[in-house]
Motif scaffolding. Structure first.
Motif, PDB file in Angstrom:
ATOM      1  N   ILE A  54      -2.722  -6.860   7.353  1.00 30.97           N
ATOM      2  CA  ILE A  54      -3.807  -6.891   8.330  1.00 30.97           C
ATOM      3  C   ILE A  54      -4.699  -8.064   7.947  1.00 30.97           C
ATOM      4  O   ILE A  54      -5.429  -8.007   6.954  1.00 30.97           O
ATOM      5  N   TYR A  58      -0.594  -7.899  11.474  1.00 34.72           N
ATOM      6  CA  TYR A  58      -1.596  -7.677  12.515  1.00 34.72           C
ATOM      7  C   TYR A  58      -2.752  -8.635  12.243  1.00 34.72           C
ATOM      8  O   TYR A  58      -3.265  -8.698  11.117  1.00 34.72           O
ATOM      9  N   GLY A 117       3.877  -8.145  14.893  1.00 29.97           N
ATOM     10  CA  GLY A 117       2.619  -7.417  14.932  1.00 29.97           C
ATOM     11  C   GLY A 117       1.876  -7.600  16.239  1.00 29.97           C
ATOM     12  O   GLY A 117       2.481  -7.917  17.278  1.00 29.97           O
ATOM     13  N   GLN A 118       0.566  -7.460  16.209  1.00 36.81           N
ATOM     14  CA  GLN A 118      -0.271  -7.637  17.395  1.00 36.81           C
ATOM     15  C   GLN A 118      -1.550  -8.374  17.010  1.00 36.81           C
ATOM     16  O   GLN A 118      -1.986  -8.314  15.853  1.00 36.81           O
ATOM     17  N   TYR A 135      -9.052  -0.924  14.179  1.00 40.47           N
ATOM     18  CA  TYR A 135      -8.462  -0.315  12.991  1.00 40.47           C
ATOM     19  C   TYR A 135      -7.902   1.075  13.300  1.00 40.47           C
ATOM     20  O   TYR A 135      -6.885   1.484  12.728  1.00 40.47           O
ATOM     21  N   GLU A 189      -6.576   1.839  16.164  1.00 42.16           N
ATOM     22  CA  GLU A 189      -5.343   1.563  16.890  1.00 42.16           C
ATOM     23  C   GLU A 189      -4.216   1.204  15.915  1.00 42.16           C
ATOM     24  O   GLU A 189      -3.077   1.676  16.057  1.00 42.16           O
ATOM     25  N   ILE A 190      -4.515   0.383  14.930  1.00 46.56           N
ATOM     26  CA  ILE A 190      -3.503   0.036  13.923  1.00 46.56           C
ATOM     27  C   ILE A 190      -3.072   1.289  13.161  1.00 46.56           C
ATOM     28  O   ILE A 190      -1.890   1.476  12.856  1.00 46.56           O
ATOM     29  N   ASN A 191      -4.021   2.153  12.878  1.00 47.81           N
ATOM     30  CA  ASN A 191      -3.718   3.403  12.179  1.00 47.81           C
ATOM     31  C   ASN A 191      -2.733   4.253  12.976  1.00 47.81           C
ATOM     32  O   ASN A 191      -1.845   4.898  12.415  1.00 47.81           O
ATOM     33  N   LEU A 221      -0.603   2.990  15.299  1.00 53.35           N
ATOM     34  CA  LEU A 221       0.650   2.259  15.457  1.00 53.35           C
ATOM     35  C   LEU A 221       1.542   2.389  14.225  1.00 53.35           C
ATOM     36  O   LEU A 221       2.768   2.430  14.334  1.00 53.35           O
ATOM     37  N   GLU A 222       0.930   2.428  13.064  1.00 60.48           N
ATOM     38  CA  GLU A 222       1.693   2.475  11.812  1.00 60.48           C
ATOM     39  C   GLU A 222       1.608   3.874  11.216  1.00 60.48           C
ATOM     40  O   GLU A 222       0.719   4.195  10.443  1.00 60.48           O
TER      41      GLU A 222
END
Length: 332
Positions: free
Chosen positions: A194, A223, A268-269, A283, A285-287, A289-290
Motif C-alpha cells: 500500500i 495499491y 492493484g487499484q 483503507y 475498501e482495501i481491507n 478487497l484483501e
C-alpha cells in the motif's frame, strides 16, 4: 440446578404427563386402597392424631422420585464451546508511507501525516491474521519495520514515523523498491504493498517504473493512494528563523497517472483521498478487497448432570420406604 443446562434427550419430558395422571388415579382410587371394617364404635380411633392425614406424603414422595428419574433420563448437561482459528491464506503487507515535508500540509486534519497514521493504525488493528511491515520514504527510502505478525511492534513503529528522519523530496521509486525488497522472499500466498504519496517523483536513483517491474516479477500487488485535496492546500513553503515551517497556499500536485499505471500493472487499484473521511474509506475498501481466509475449529465439551437427579430420586424413595416401614406402618 437447571442454570445453563441443556438436555440431550428432551423427548423424555413427555413422561412427566404421568405425574398428573398418577395424581388423578390416586385421588379416585384412594378409598379402594384402604380396607373397610364394620365395627360398632369408632371411639378407639378418636385420638390417633394427625399421622393418618399425612399418609398421602408417601405417595407424593414417589411422584417426586418419578419426576427426578424422568429429568435424569432427559440427560441434563452443560456445554463448553471453545474455538481455535487457523490462517489458511495469510497475507503479507508492506505500507509505504511518504514522509516528505508536503505531508505536513493541513488540508487533512490536523495534517496529512497525522491523519494517515491514525487511519493506518486502525487498518493494522483490523488485520490480526496478517504480517505487516512499514517503509518510510522521502528523498530516499528505508525499512521502518520488517514484516511481522506482532502488531504492537508495528503500531509502535508507526507512531514513531515523523518528518525530518530523511532528506526531503519524494522518491516514489525508492519507496516502492524498498517495499518490494521486504516482500520478495515472502512465502505468503498473497503479497501486497500500500503505497501512499502526496506529490510527484523528484528524487531517488530508482525509477518508479523499474520498481513496478520488480513488483510484477515477484507477484506483488500494489495499491496506490494519492493524498491531498483538489486545488490549493495550506503547506510548508519556507523555514522561519527559529527553524519552524512557514505555511502558505500551494498547488496540490500528485502524479496520478504514474500511480494509476503502477496499480494497474501490478494488479492493484489507485485511490484518491482528498479528506480524512475519504482516506479512511479507502483503507476500509482495501481491507475488504484483501481478505485473509481463516479456518475456525470448534471444540465442544459436555459435562453430564443427570447424577444429582438420580441421587435425589433414590433419596426420596429411601425416605418413602423408611416412613412407610416406621412412622406410618400402623396405618398402611
Amino acid at each position: 440446578m437447571l442454570k445453563n443446562i441443556e438436555f440431550a434427550n428432551p423427548d423424555f419430558f413427555w413422561l412427566l404427563l404421568l405425574v398428573p395422571l398418577a395424581m388423578l388415579w390416586h385421588f379416585f382410587k384412594r378409598n379402594e386402597q384402604n380396607a373397610s371394617l364394620r365395627i360398632s364404635s369408632v371411639k378407639g380411633f378418636a385420638n390417633q392424631g394427625i399421622l393418618p392425614k399425612l399418609k398421602p406424603i408417601l405417595f407424593f414422595l414417589r411422584l417426586l422420585a418419578l419426576a427426578g428419574i424422568i429429568v435424569a433420563m432427559a440427560r441434563p448437561q452443560t456445554k463448553d464451546v471453545s474455538t481455535r482459528t487457523k490462517t489458511t491464506k495469510g497475507i503479507d503487507i508492506v505500507m509505504a508511507i511518504d514522509v516528505s515535508s508536503s505531508m505536513l500540509a493541513r488540508d487533512l486534519k490536523p495534517n496529512r501525516l497525522s491523519a494517515l497514521k491514525e487511519v493506518a493504525a486502525d487498518f493494522i488493528k483490523k488485520r490480526p491474521n496478517d504480517r505487516i511491515g512499514l517503509v518510510a520514504y522521502a528523498g530516499e527510502g528505508y525499512t521502518k519495520t520488517p514484516i511481522t505478525s506482532d502488531k504492537s511492534i508495528v503500531l509502535s513503529a508507526l507512531r514513531e514515523i515523523t518528518y525530518g528522519q530523511l532528506n526531503d523530496g519524494t522518491a516514489i521509486g525508492m519507496g516502492l523498491a524498498t517495499s518490494v525488497n521486504r516482500l520478495k522472499e515472502s512465502k505468503a500466498v498473497s503479497k501486497i504493498i500500500i503505497l501512499l504519496t502526496d506529490g510527484v517523483n523528484n528524487s531517488g536513483f530508482i525509477e518508479p517504473q523499474t520498481a513496478a517491474d520488480l513488483a510484477i516479477e515477484y507477484g506483488i500487488k500494489t495499491y496506490t493512494i494519492g493524498l491531498g485535496t483538489n486545488g490549493n492546500a495550506l503547506s510548508p513553503i519556507a523555514y522561519n528563523a527559529d527553524g519552524s515551517f512557514r505555511y502558505g497556499m500551494r498547488q496540490v500536485e500528485i502524479d496520478e497517472e504514474l500511480l494509476k499505471d503502477i496499480a494497474k500493472a501490478t494488479g492493484g487499484q489507485y485511490f484518491r483521498a482528498t479528506d480524512n473521511e475519504k482516506l479512511e474509506a479507502i483503507y476500509d475498501e482495501i481491507n475488504k478487497l484483501e481478505k485473509t481466509e481463516v479456518e475456525e475449529f470448534k471444540y465442544t465439551r459436555y459435562e453430564e448432570k443427570f447424577r444429582p437427579w438420580v441421587l435425589l430420586a433414590g433419596a426420596l424413595l429411601l425416605l418413602e420406604w423408611i416412613l412407610r416401614t416406621t412412622l406410618f406402618r400402623s396405618f398402611i
